[in-house]
Design a protein around this motif. Structure first.
Motif, PDB file in Angstrom:
ATOM      1  N   ALA A  55       8.585 -14.249  -6.568  1.00  0.00           N
ATOM      2  CA  ALA A  55       7.542 -15.095  -5.996  1.00  0.00           C
ATOM      3  C   ALA A  55       6.196 -14.421  -6.178  1.00  0.00           C
ATOM      4  CB  ALA A  55       7.811 -15.323  -4.516  1.00  0.00           C
ATOM      5  N   VAL A  56       5.184 -15.214  -6.516  1.00  0.00           N
ATOM      6  CA  VAL A  56       3.808 -14.703  -6.596  1.00  0.00           C
ATOM      7  C   VAL A  56       3.170 -14.947  -5.240  1.00  0.00           C
ATOM      8  CG1 VAL A  56       1.560 -14.988  -7.700  1.00  0.00           C
ATOM      9  CG2 VAL A  56       3.659 -15.195  -9.063  1.00  0.00           C
ATOM     10  N   ILE A  57       2.602 -13.881  -4.664  1.00  0.00           N
ATOM     11  CA  ILE A  57       2.003 -14.016  -3.330  1.00  0.00           C
ATOM     12  C   ILE A  57       0.526 -13.626  -3.386  1.00  0.00           C
ATOM     13  CG2 ILE A  57       4.181 -13.598  -2.108  1.00  0.00           C
ATOM     14  CD1 ILE A  57       3.101 -10.736  -1.518  1.00  0.00           C
ATOM     15  N   SER A  58      -0.223 -14.104  -2.386  1.00  0.00           N
ATOM     16  CA  SER A  58      -1.642 -13.742  -2.268  1.00  0.00           C
ATOM     17  C   SER A  58      -2.020 -13.843  -0.792  1.00  0.00           C
ATOM     18  CB  SER A  58      -2.503 -14.707  -3.089  1.00  0.00           C
ATOM     19  OG  SER A  58      -2.480 -15.970  -2.472  1.00  0.00           O
ATOM     20  N   ASP A  59      -3.300 -13.595  -0.479  1.00  0.00           N
ATOM     21  CA  ASP A  59      -3.739 -13.673   0.921  1.00  0.00           C
ATOM     22  C   ASP A  59      -3.709 -15.103   1.459  1.00  0.00           C
ATOM     23  OD1 ASP A  59      -4.292 -10.927   1.135  1.00  0.00           O
ATOM     24  OD2 ASP A  59      -6.193 -11.206   0.074  1.00  0.00           O
ATOM     25  N   GLU A  60      -3.557 -16.079   0.566  1.00  0.00           N
ATOM     26  CA  GLU A  60      -3.611 -17.496   0.981  1.00  0.00           C
ATOM     27  C   GLU A  60      -2.376 -17.904   1.782  1.00  0.00           C
ATOM     28  OE1 GLU A  60      -6.404 -19.471  -0.227  1.00  0.00           O
ATOM     29  OE2 GLU A  60      -6.904 -17.347  -0.511  1.00  0.00           O
ATOM     30  N   GLN A  61      -1.247 -17.219   1.575  1.00  0.00           N
ATOM     31  CA  GLN A  61       0.003 -17.668   2.201  1.00  0.00           C
ATOM     32  C   GLN A  61       0.276 -16.958   3.524  1.00  0.00           C
ATOM     33  OE1 GLN A  61       0.705 -16.520  -1.640  1.00  0.00           O
ATOM     34  NE2 GLN A  61       2.733 -17.427  -1.666  1.00  0.00           N
ATOM     35  N   PRO A  62       1.016 -17.621   4.445  1.00  0.00           N
ATOM     36  CA  PRO A  62       1.448 -16.907   5.645  1.00  0.00           C
ATOM     37  C   PRO A  62       2.556 -15.906   5.275  1.00  0.00           C
ATOM     38  CG  PRO A  62       2.251 -19.190   5.674  1.00  0.00           C
ATOM     39  CD  PRO A  62       1.498 -19.006   4.394  1.00  0.00           C
ATOM     40  N   LEU A  63       2.204 -14.626   5.300  1.00  0.00           N
ATOM     41  CA  LEU A  63       3.144 -13.569   4.892  1.00  0.00           C
ATOM     42  C   LEU A  63       3.054 -12.429   5.877  1.00  0.00           C
ATOM     43  CD1 LEU A  63       2.128 -13.478   1.172  1.00  0.00           C
ATOM     44  CD2 LEU A  63       4.491 -13.705   1.904  1.00  0.00           C
ATOM     45  N   MET A  64       4.107 -11.689   6.004  1.00  0.00           N
ATOM     46  CA  MET A  64       4.030 -10.503   6.844  1.00  0.00           C
ATOM     47  C   MET A  64       4.540  -9.302   6.063  1.00  0.00           C
ATOM     48  SD  MET A  64       5.845  -9.565  10.419  1.00  0.00           S
ATOM     49  CE  MET A  64       7.339  -9.072   9.606  1.00  0.00           C
ATOM     50  N   VAL A  65       3.721  -8.252   6.012  1.00  0.00           N
ATOM     51  CA  VAL A  65       4.210  -7.001   5.459  1.00  0.00           C
ATOM     52  C   VAL A  65       4.961  -6.327   6.610  1.00  0.00           C
ATOM     53  CG1 VAL A  65       3.535  -4.773   4.508  1.00  0.00           C
ATOM     54  CG2 VAL A  65       2.263  -6.829   3.869  1.00  0.00           C
ATOM     55  N   VAL A  66       6.177  -5.902   6.352  1.00  0.00           N
ATOM     56  CA  VAL A  66       6.973  -5.290   7.412  1.00  0.00           C
ATOM     57  C   VAL A  66       6.219  -4.064   7.945  1.00  0.00           C
ATOM     58  CG1 VAL A  66       9.171  -4.160   7.938  1.00  0.00           C
ATOM     59  CG2 VAL A  66       9.106  -6.119   6.354  1.00  0.00           C
ATOM     60  N   PRO A  67       5.930  -4.049   9.274  1.00  0.00           N
ATOM     61  CA  PRO A  67       5.120  -2.942   9.805  1.00  0.00           C
ATOM     62  C   PRO A  67       5.804  -1.582   9.598  1.00  0.00           C
ATOM     63  CG  PRO A  67       5.459  -4.657  11.492  1.00  0.00           C
ATOM     64  CD  PRO A  67       6.337  -4.999  10.329  1.00  0.00           C
ATOM     65  N   ASP A  68       4.974  -0.540   9.396  1.00  0.00           N
ATOM     66  CA  ASP A  68       5.507   0.823   9.277  1.00  0.00           C
ATOM     67  C   ASP A  68       6.292   1.150  10.536  1.00  0.00           C
ATOM     68  OD1 ASP A  68       4.398   1.261   6.858  1.00  0.00           O
ATOM     69  OD2 ASP A  68       2.612   2.287   7.631  1.00  0.00           O
ATOM     70  N   GLY A  69       7.341   1.896  10.362  1.00  0.00           N
ATOM     71  CA  GLY A  69       8.097   2.359  11.538  1.00  0.00           C
ATOM     72  C   GLY A  69       9.202   1.398  11.945  1.00  0.00           C
ATOM     73  N   VAL A  70       9.215   0.163  11.393  1.00  0.00           N
ATOM     74  CA  VAL A  70      10.316  -0.744  11.714  1.00  0.00           C
ATOM     75  C   VAL A  70      11.439  -0.478  10.718  1.00  0.00           C
ATOM     76  CG1 VAL A  70      11.057  -3.162  11.810  1.00  0.00           C
ATOM     77  CG2 VAL A  70       8.817  -2.513  12.720  1.00  0.00           C
ATOM     78  N   GLU A  71      12.495   0.134  11.228  1.00  0.00           N
ATOM     79  CA  GLU A  71      13.632   0.493  10.370  1.00  0.00           C
ATOM     80  C   GLU A  71      14.752  -0.507  10.606  1.00  0.00           C
ATOM     81  OE1 GLU A  71      13.776   2.779   8.106  1.00  0.00           O
ATOM     82  OE2 GLU A  71      11.777   3.553   8.557  1.00  0.00           O
ATOM     83  N   ALA A  72      14.996  -1.349   9.652  1.00  0.00           N
ATOM     84  CA  ALA A  72      16.103  -2.309   9.788  1.00  0.00           C
ATOM     85  C   ALA A  72      16.442  -2.820   8.407  1.00  0.00           C
ATOM     86  CB  ALA A  72      15.692  -3.463  10.688  1.00  0.00           C
ATOM     87  N   ASP A  73      17.662  -3.354   8.261  1.00  0.00           N
ATOM     88  CA  ASP A  73      18.013  -3.852   6.941  1.00  0.00           C
ATOM     89  C   ASP A  73      17.368  -5.228   6.713  1.00  0.00           C
ATOM     90  OD1 ASP A  73      19.641  -5.718   8.143  1.00  0.00           O
ATOM     91  OD2 ASP A  73      21.406  -4.425   8.031  1.00  0.00           O
ATOM     92  N   ASP A  74      17.434  -5.680   5.451  1.00  0.00           N
ATOM     93  CA  ASP A  74      16.723  -6.898   5.064  1.00  0.00           C
ATOM     94  C   ASP A  74      17.134  -8.106   5.909  1.00  0.00           C
ATOM     95  OD1 ASP A  74      15.504  -5.438   3.088  1.00  0.00           O
ATOM     96  OD2 ASP A  74      16.729  -6.224   1.443  1.00  0.00           O
ATOM     97  N   ALA A  75      18.445  -8.251   6.122  1.00  0.00           N
ATOM     98  CA  ALA A  75      18.911  -9.448   6.839  1.00  0.00           C
ATOM     99  C   ALA A  75      18.387  -9.455   8.277  1.00  0.00           C
ATOM    100  CB  ALA A  75      20.438  -9.508   6.814  1.00  0.00           C
TER     101      ALA A  75
END
Ligand SMILES: NC(=O)c1ccc[n+]([C@@H]2O[C@H](COP(=O)([O-])OP(=O)(O)OC[C@H]3O[C@@H](n4cnc5c(N)ncnc54)[C@H](OP(=O)(O)O)[C@@H]3O)[C@@H](O)[C@H]2O)c1
Length: 337
Positions: free
Chosen positions: A103-123
């Motif tokens: 997927a091509v992403i940009s600032d236009e879309q509602p997206l979240m970068v996983v915050p630092d320090g949150v350790e969990a698997d993808d699911a």
């Protein structure tokens, strides 16, 4: 890196559950990125009841997916190329990636970068610590606002949103009753998740079970299902009850919506506040929910649960699993390691 982008596109609108004609698999070269854009390799795709709403004829809170368009869907993956410092290579992001490998992403879309320090698997990051958990978090904390000793009822309680919503209400000291299909799910929400009681809506006596498990009435309804279940819950709402109108899954595969609740008058008589909400409105505040939910998980106060289906080919089939209740907790499809 794979050398092509596989995509599921909408081939025709379903009349009822999706079938083998609803989607078509296509492929294209991996997209090139422009200024301000980044390329995400999608690894896991979230299967959500709203996917079914998006392929209907009528617009909902988003326009319908067009015939021939890549199926809209929430996904999580890793940035593999970037022309945008907000999305550095290696960052894990989640947002509306679609049912595709890249997927091509940009600032236009509602997206979240996983915050630092949150350790969990993808699911889990798509489930209890992602959009699903945030839905439970904002719905329960901002609209439901359960207080100690109050009775909270959650429908689709063994599902992704419901299982988290019930645990959040427990953490506030409420008495929590979950409604779910079948004895196994009912035992799971009580024994593993700490709900106070469960109502098996597939049992003949479910109305009696609801009455017996809510002897003081209901102060908060976290509504995920609608139809007959909502009607029965509305009939037991107390003075000043709150209804978190989160979802109405019982109608999504139907051509006609289920008949309205005959107990609707109780909302008026008991001054009940009912508020619909769409989690996309809370995207700018996602970090708050993810941090709060991660803390609860670390303290052992939040169980996270996923049902993981393996393989890009199985995306359409996975959507029907939600309507057959074949998931416990969050349903995702793993499309890459
Ligand atoms: N407002 C928002 O922004 C927002 C965001 C996310 C989700 N939602 C809503 O939240 C609800 C739950 O979504 P989710 O992602 O957490 O899905 P989910 O609960 O993990 O999966 C759906 C579950 O619903 C139950 N179900 C399906 N058909 C039913 C029916 N006819 N009657 C009763 N129960 C039925 C099934 O469990 P059983 O085995 O117990 O039947 C199934 O496992 C949905 O209504 C969804 O649209 C809203």
């Amino acid at each position: 890196m794979a050398d092509e982008n596989r995509m599921w596109v909408l081939a025709e609108r379903p009349d009822g559950p999706v079938d083998e004609n609803t989607f078509r698999m296509e492929s294209s070269p991996i997209p090139e990125i422009g200024d301000g854009e980044a390329l995400v390799r999608v690894r896991v795709i979230s299967i959500d009841p709203t996917n079914r709403m998006w392929i209907g004829e009528e617009p909902t809170y988003l326009p319908p997916v067009a015939i021939g368009e890549v199926m809209r869907g929430l996904g999580l993956g890793e940035v593999v190329e970037s022309n945008n410092p907000s999305f550095p290579v290696g960052a894990r992001v989640q947002g509306l990636t679609g049912w595709q490998d890249y997927a091509v992403i940009s600032d236009e879309q509602p997206l979240m970068v996983v915050p630092d320090g949150v350790e969990a698997d993808d699911a889990t990051l798509l489930g209890a610590l992602g959009m699903t958990g945030a839905t439970a978090w904002f719905g329960m904390k901002e609209i439901g606002q359960p207080k100690e000793g109050e009775t909270v009822v959650v429908s689709a309680a063994a599902g992704a949103v419901g299982s988290v919503a019930g645990q959040l209400a427990k953490a506030e000291g409420a008495r929590v009753v979950g409604i779910a299909g079948g004895p196994e799910k009912c035992a799971w929400i009580v024994d593993q998740l700490g709900f106070d009681a469960a109502v098996d809506y597939k049992a003949d006596d479910w109305h009696d079970q609801l009455k017996a498990s809510t002897p003081d009435g209901i102060d908060v309804d976290f509504e995920n299902v609608g139809g007959e279940i909502m009607e029965a819950v509305f009939g037991r709402l107390n003075i000043n009850a709150r209804v978190v109108l989160c979802g109405l899954i019982s109608g999504y595969n139907e051509t006609e919506p289920p008949p309205g609740p005959r107990t609707f008058g109780n909302l008026l008589v008991n001054r009940v506040k009912l508020q619909g909400f769409i989690i996309l409105d809370y995207y700018p505040r996602f970090g708050e929910a993810v941090t709060g939910l991660s803390e609860l998980a670390a303290e052992g106060k939040l169980e996270t649960e996923e049902t993981v289906v393996d393989g890009f080919d199985r995306l359409p089939e996975a959507l029907n699993m939600l309507f057959a209740g074949e998931n416990r907790g969050k349903l995702v499809v793993q499309i890459a390691d």
